[in-house]
Structure formats: C-alpha cells, structure tokens
Design a protein around this motif. Sequence first.
Motif, short mmCIF file in Angstrom:
data_model
loop_
_atom_site.label_atom_id
_atom_site.label_comp_id
_atom_site.label_asym_id
_atom_site.label_seq_id
_atom_site.Cartn_x
_atom_site.Cartn_y
_atom_site.Cartn_z
N GLN A 29 0.75 -1.26 0.16
CA GLN A 29 -0.02 0.00 -0.07
C GLN A 29 0.92 1.38 0.00
N GLN A 30 2.11 1.22 0.65
CA GLN A 30 2.81 2.26 0.84
C GLN A 30 3.63 2.70 -0.52
N GLY A 31 3.91 1.64 -1.31
CA GLY A 31 4.22 1.64 -2.86
C GLY A 31 3.47 2.29 -3.68
N ILE A 32 2.09 2.01 -3.56
CA ILE A 32 1.12 2.51 -4.48
C ILE A 32 0.84 3.97 -3.85
N SER A 33 0.73 4.34 -2.86
CA SER A 33 0.70 5.71 -2.03
C SER A 33 1.78 6.73 -2.51
N LYS A 34 3.13 6.03 -2.43
CA LYS A 34 4.20 6.81 -3.18
C LYS A 34 4.16 7.00 -4.65
N ILE A 35 3.31 6.13 -5.35
CA ILE A 35 3.48 6.46 -6.95
C ILE A 35 2.23 7.50 -6.97
N VAL A 36 1.35 7.56 -6.27
CA VAL A 36 0.33 8.58 -6.34
C VAL A 36 0.68 9.85 -6.14
N ARG A 37 1.41 9.96 -4.84
CA ARG A 37 2.05 11.06 -4.52
C ARG A 37 3.05 11.54 -5.44
N GLU A 38 4.06 10.80 -5.85
CA GLU A 38 4.89 11.24 -6.92
C GLU A 38 4.12 11.76 -8.32
N LEU A 39 3.16 11.13 -8.61
CA LEU A 39 2.44 11.67 -9.83
C LEU A 39 1.64 12.89 -9.52
N GLU A 40 1.06 13.26 -8.39
CA GLU A 40 0.53 14.31 -7.85
C GLU A 40 1.45 15.35 -7.82
N LYS A 41 2.63 15.00 -7.27
CA LYS A 41 3.89 16.31 -7.24
C LYS A 41 4.36 16.60 -8.45
N SER A 42 4.61 15.72 -9.58
CA SER A 42 5.04 16.03 -10.74
C SER A 42 3.98 16.86 -11.50
N TRP A 43 2.63 16.76 -11.34
CA TRP A 43 1.90 17.62 -11.95
C TRP A 43 1.26 18.95 -10.90
N ASP A 44 1.81 18.88 -9.82
CA ASP A 44 1.46 19.79 -8.95
C ASP A 44 0.03 19.96 -8.72
N ALA A 45 -0.68 18.73 -8.46
CA ALA A 45 -2.27 18.77 -8.31
C ALA A 45 -2.46 17.47 -7.49
N ASN A 46 -3.49 17.78 -6.85
CA ASN A 46 -4.42 16.74 -6.01
C ASN A 46 -5.29 15.90 -6.82
N TYR A 47 -5.37 14.77 -7.02
CA TYR A 47 -6.03 13.76 -7.87
C TYR A 47 -7.30 13.08 -7.12
N PHE A 48 -6.93 13.04 -5.91
CA PHE A 48 -7.88 12.12 -5.06
C PHE A 48 -8.21 12.72 -4.00
N THR A 49 -9.45 12.50 -3.30
CA THR A 49 -9.80 12.59 -1.93
C THR A 49 -10.11 11.51 -1.33
N GLU A 50 -9.48 11.37 -0.07
CA GLU A 50 -10.06 10.52 0.77
C GLU A 50 -11.13 10.64 1.61
N ILE A 51 -12.14 10.02 1.30
CA ILE A 51 -13.69 9.93 2.17
C ILE A 51 -13.78 8.66 2.41
N ALA A 52 -14.41 8.13 3.80
CA ALA A 52 -14.54 6.92 4.12
C ALA A 52 -13.91 5.95 3.61
N MET A 53 -12.58 5.87 3.72
CA MET A 53 -11.70 4.90 3.32
C MET A 53 -11.69 4.54 1.81
N GLU A 54 -12.14 5.46 1.08
CA GLU A 54 -12.09 5.45 -0.43
C GLU A 54 -11.28 6.56 -0.96
N TYR A 55 -10.59 6.34 -1.91
CA TYR A 55 -9.83 7.56 -2.89
C TYR A 55 -10.86 7.84 -3.88
N LEU A 56 -11.49 8.87 -3.90
CA LEU A 56 -12.42 9.50 -5.01
C LEU A 56 -11.70 10.35 -5.66
#
Length: 71
Positions: A29-56
């Motif tokens: 899970q940490q590996g997936i989170s890292k990939i998502v964070r790197e992607l968001e950082k590279s585009w300077d954007a937040n792509y997901f919102t965490e609501i009730a244990m879901e990434y929307l």
Amino acid sequence: MTFRQMEVFIEVCECKSINKASAVYHVSQQGISKIVRELEKSWDANYFTEIAMEYLPQNMVRIFWMNVVLF
C-alpha cells in the motif's frame, strides 16, 4: 508520467482504494501511495480525495477518465 504511474492511477480510479490497487499489482500500500504522491507532485495537483476509506477522484480526474481512458 510513466506508464507504471498511469497504470496505478487507473487502477486506483477503478478500485477507489489504494489497498485494492496494491493487491492487483502485488505492491505494498505504501508503494501505491508513493506512486500516487509522485504523480501528484509532478503535476502539482491533487487527484484524489479520501472519504470514508475510499480514494475518490477529483472532478478533473473524472473528466479525464471519461474522455480519455474509457474511449
């Protein structure tokens, strides 16, 4: 954006869960989170919102998803 980042991004969108995406790709899970964070950082954007244990996905991600990935 690498191909791997795109794969993980799509899987998180489909599963709405980092946990489920990690099971699909046999990555921690940490590996997936890292990939998502790197992607968001590279585009300077937040792509997901965490609501009730879901990434929307944010609105811009839904638009991308409907116009590019689904076709």
